[in-house]
Scaffold this motif. Structure first.
Motif, PDB file in Angstrom:
ATOM      1  N   LEU A 192       0.831  -1.198   0.000  1.00  0.00           N
ATOM      2  CA  LEU A 192       0.000   0.000   0.000  1.00  0.00           C
ATOM      3  C   LEU A 192       0.867   1.249   0.000  1.00  0.00           C
ATOM      4  CD1 LEU A 192      -2.893   1.222   0.299  1.00  0.00           C
ATOM      5  CD2 LEU A 192      -2.613   1.005   2.774  1.00  0.00           C
ATOM      6  N   SER A 193       0.864   1.957  -1.126  1.00  0.00           N
ATOM      7  CA  SER A 193       1.567   3.243  -1.191  1.00  0.00           C
ATOM      8  C   SER A 193       0.537   4.301  -0.841  1.00  0.00           C
ATOM      9  CB  SER A 193       2.095   3.471  -2.604  1.00  0.00           C
ATOM     10  OG  SER A 193       1.018   3.751  -3.474  1.00  0.00           O
ATOM     11  N   GLY A 194       0.884   5.559  -0.971  1.00  0.00           N
ATOM     12  CA  GLY A 194      -0.123   6.593  -0.723  1.00  0.00           C
ATOM     13  C   GLY A 194      -0.828   6.997  -2.010  1.00  0.00           C
ATOM     14  N   GLY A 195      -0.589   6.229  -3.086  1.00  0.00           N
ATOM     15  CA  GLY A 195      -1.110   6.628  -4.401  1.00  0.00           C
ATOM     16  C   GLY A 195      -2.559   6.220  -4.632  1.00  0.00           C
ATOM     17  N   ILE A 196      -2.982   6.363  -5.863  1.00  0.00           N
ATOM     18  CA  ILE A 196      -4.378   6.101  -6.223  1.00  0.00           C
ATOM     19  C   ILE A 196      -4.632   4.607  -6.404  1.00  0.00           C
ATOM     20  CG2 ILE A 196      -6.133   6.453  -8.037  1.00  0.00           C
ATOM     21  CD1 ILE A 196      -4.699   9.159  -8.630  1.00  0.00           C
ATOM     22  N   PRO A 348      -1.135  15.758  -1.506  1.00  0.00           N
ATOM     23  CA  PRO A 348       0.269  15.743  -1.929  1.00  0.00           C
ATOM     24  C   PRO A 348       1.103  14.840  -1.019  1.00  0.00           C
ATOM     25  CG  PRO A 348      -0.353  17.868  -0.960  1.00  0.00           C
ATOM     26  CD  PRO A 348      -1.602  17.078  -1.114  1.00  0.00           C
ATOM     27  N   TYR A 349       1.884  14.008  -1.615  1.00  0.00           N
ATOM     28  CA  TYR A 349       2.796  13.186  -0.807  1.00  0.00           C
ATOM     29  C   TYR A 349       3.993  12.803  -1.657  1.00  0.00           C
ATOM     30  CZ  TYR A 349       2.702   8.315  -2.475  1.00  0.00           C
ATOM     31  OH  TYR A 349       2.907   7.158  -3.167  1.00  0.00           O
ATOM     32  N   GLU A 350       5.088  12.526  -1.002  1.00  0.00           N
ATOM     33  CA  GLU A 350       6.254  12.117  -1.767  1.00  0.00           C
ATOM     34  C   GLU A 350       6.284  10.603  -1.818  1.00  0.00           C
ATOM     35  OE1 GLU A 350       6.524  13.670   1.352  1.00  0.00           O
ATOM     36  OE2 GLU A 350       8.306  14.945   1.309  1.00  0.00           O
ATOM     37  N   ASP A 351       6.589  10.109  -2.981  1.00  0.00           N
ATOM     38  CA  ASP A 351       6.688   8.679  -3.187  1.00  0.00           C
ATOM     39  C   ASP A 351       8.133   8.278  -2.922  1.00  0.00           C
ATOM     40  OD1 ASP A 351       6.597   6.132  -4.017  1.00  0.00           O
ATOM     41  OD2 ASP A 351       5.966   6.560  -6.082  1.00  0.00           O
ATOM     42  N   CYS A 352       8.309   7.319  -2.030  1.00  0.00           N
ATOM     43  CA  CYS A 352       9.687   6.941  -1.687  1.00  0.00           C
ATOM     44  C   CYS A 352      10.419   6.405  -2.915  1.00  0.00           C
ATOM     45  CB  CYS A 352       9.687   5.908  -0.567  1.00  0.00           C
ATOM     46  SG  CYS A 352       9.133   4.281  -1.068  1.00  0.00           S
TER      47      CYS A 352
HETATM   48 MG    MG Z   1       2.642   5.576  -6.614  1.00  0.00          MG
END
Ligand code: MG
Ligand code: ATP
Length: 421
Positions: A192-196, A348-352
């Motif tokens: 689970l990333s913070g993406g869509i 907004p979040y940064e993707d590692c």
């Molecule tokens: Mg992503």
């Protein structure tokens, strides 16, 4: 006297033969859990349906042929529901059915462009056949309201279903979430990333009956604490579909820093992903998950070419499920909006995964050169350290569940499987 209730019809459960009782029990469990938040409901099992009834119901608690928003939310989070109809339960005497139907017709058929009586019997001993019922009730409604009958796509369908103890009357059928009840498909672990996309991927696997846990790779201090909070919010949303869910937060910064120092920049995304696969696989094995799930979609970003996907999955011995593989980006966005995760995902979040990565990362990775790069650092030590420092969060309360075969479901061993740290 009338009682308001909601009849729930199953999706796909007819496919399952002897396992039907087991599947029905899982759906009943989901419904009991979900409706608890909506009020004092109980769930009764019928021959080919489940029925949700208000504990003290004699009409007033459920609006006539409507459900409350809370109940609607409860149903949309119970996979395995094909559709449902708010209904009125009445005694089976034909005189009672007739007067109820006429009263319902006054309100719902009068003025409509067409109607149909959809009669059926679960009890074949009932003195009138379905055809008798349809003809008799249809004629009376027509004589009073002069609304034409129409077999195909009528404006109003007035359902009359004869059960062993009462008759069930309905005027509206609402589409459910479909799929199979959670708890019937085995356990999987979602990256689970913070993406869509990844929350949508998790939702899709739950919809196929899987029990879901999640793992997030957290690059703090390179990323902000908000990135992690966002993932926790998404996990909480997904947890609402099942009794409980675990979220593992893996500190990933040390791994990324080590790779940055020893590997070419263009290979970093693939290498990060291989490390994620290894760590997730260890967590999955401990928790009884049989597969990993990602939100990857073919060709969507540089790391998601067939070459890269195959080099990435080489690092895990488990099946990698990618329910969005053939989705367009827009398909994923639509589904994310529908299930309510979209607004959180676009914060907004940064993707590692973009950390330290140059503008043109590798799109056609090959296994041997990748392994050669990995031989420059101690992969096992990095994996073990990350697993040992993993934090576990738990949403909801794990159920104690017995398989028909007698073996305990993995959910009951949650605490033993907690990673150290
Ligand atoms: Mg992503
Ligand atoms: P998403 O919208 O889910 O982030 P994406 O289309 O942005 O997906 P990537 O960012 O390349 O694609 O990530 C692909 C998949 O890898 C994600 O769907 C997710 O399953 C997994 N993943 C990526 N970053 C993380 C992370 N930090 N923690 C856990 N899983 C991750």
């Amino acid at each position: 006297m009338t009682t308001n209730a909601v009849v729930i019809r199953f999706a796909e459960l007819f496919l399952k033969g002897g396992r039907k009782a087991w599947f029905t029990a899982r759906l009943k469990e989901s419904l009991e859990r979900n409706t608890r938040r909506a009020g004092p409901f109980r769930v009764r099992e019928g021959y080919d349906h489940l029925m949700v009834i208000h504990q003290h119901a004699t009409g007033a608690h459920l609006p006539d042929f409507e459900v409350t928003p809370e109940l609607e939310a409860a149903f949309q989070r119970a996979f395995g529901i094909q559709n449902y109809s708010p209904c009125r339960l009445v005694p089976r005497e034909i005189g009672v059915i007739e007067s109820e139907v006429m009263q319902i017709a006054d309100e719902h058929v009068a003025g409509a462009s067409s109607f149909r009586i959809a009669a059926s019997r679960a009890d074949k001993e009932y003195p009138l056949t379905s055809m008798d019922l349809s003809v008799r009730l249809g004629a009376q409604v027509f004589l009073k309201h002069h609304v034409p009958g129409k077999m195909k796509d009528p404006a109003v369908t007035l359902g009359v279903h004869i059960l062993p103890n009462h008759a069930m009357l309905s005027v509206r059928t609402v589409k459910g979430p479909g799929g199979l009840p959670v708890g019937t498909g085995g356990r999987v672990l979602l990256l689970l990333s913070g993406g869509i996309d990844s929350p949508v991927a998790g939702w899709q696997m739950m919809r196929r009956g899987c029990d879901l846990d999640a793992v997030h790779f957290d690059a703090t201090p390179y990323t902000k604490v908000q990135a992690r909070e966002k993932v926790e919010t998404l996990a909480r949303m997904l947890a609402e579909y099942q009794a409980s869910m675990r979220l593992w937060i893996v500190p990933f910064a040390a791994v990324q820093a080590e790779l940055r120092d020893h590997a070419p920049g263009r290979m970093l995304v693939v290498l990060y992903r291989r490390m994620m696969m290894r760590i997730a696989t260890k967590l999955a094995v401990r928790s009884g998950a049989q597969a990993l799930v990602t939100g990857e979609s073919l060709g969507q970003v540089a790391s998601q070419t067939l070459e890269n996907l195959s080099v990435i999955e080489d690092a895990s011995g488990l099946p990698i499920l990618r329910p969005l593989l053939a989705f367009d980006k827009l398909d994923g966005i639509l589904l994310a909006k529908q299930i309510g995760t979209y607004k959180t995902s676009i914060l907004p979040y940064e993707d590692c995964c973009s950390l330290f990565v140059p503008p043109h990362p590798e799109t056609a990775a090959r296994l041997d050169p990748t392994r050669e790069i990995e031989s420059r650092f101690d992969v096992d030590a990095l994996v073990d350290a990350a697993v040992a420092a993993t934090e576990e969060l738990q949403y909801g309360v794990p159920p104690v569940r017995k398989d028909p075969g007698g073996t305990l479901d993995t959910a009951t061993t949650a605490t033993e499987d907690t990673p150290a740290g």
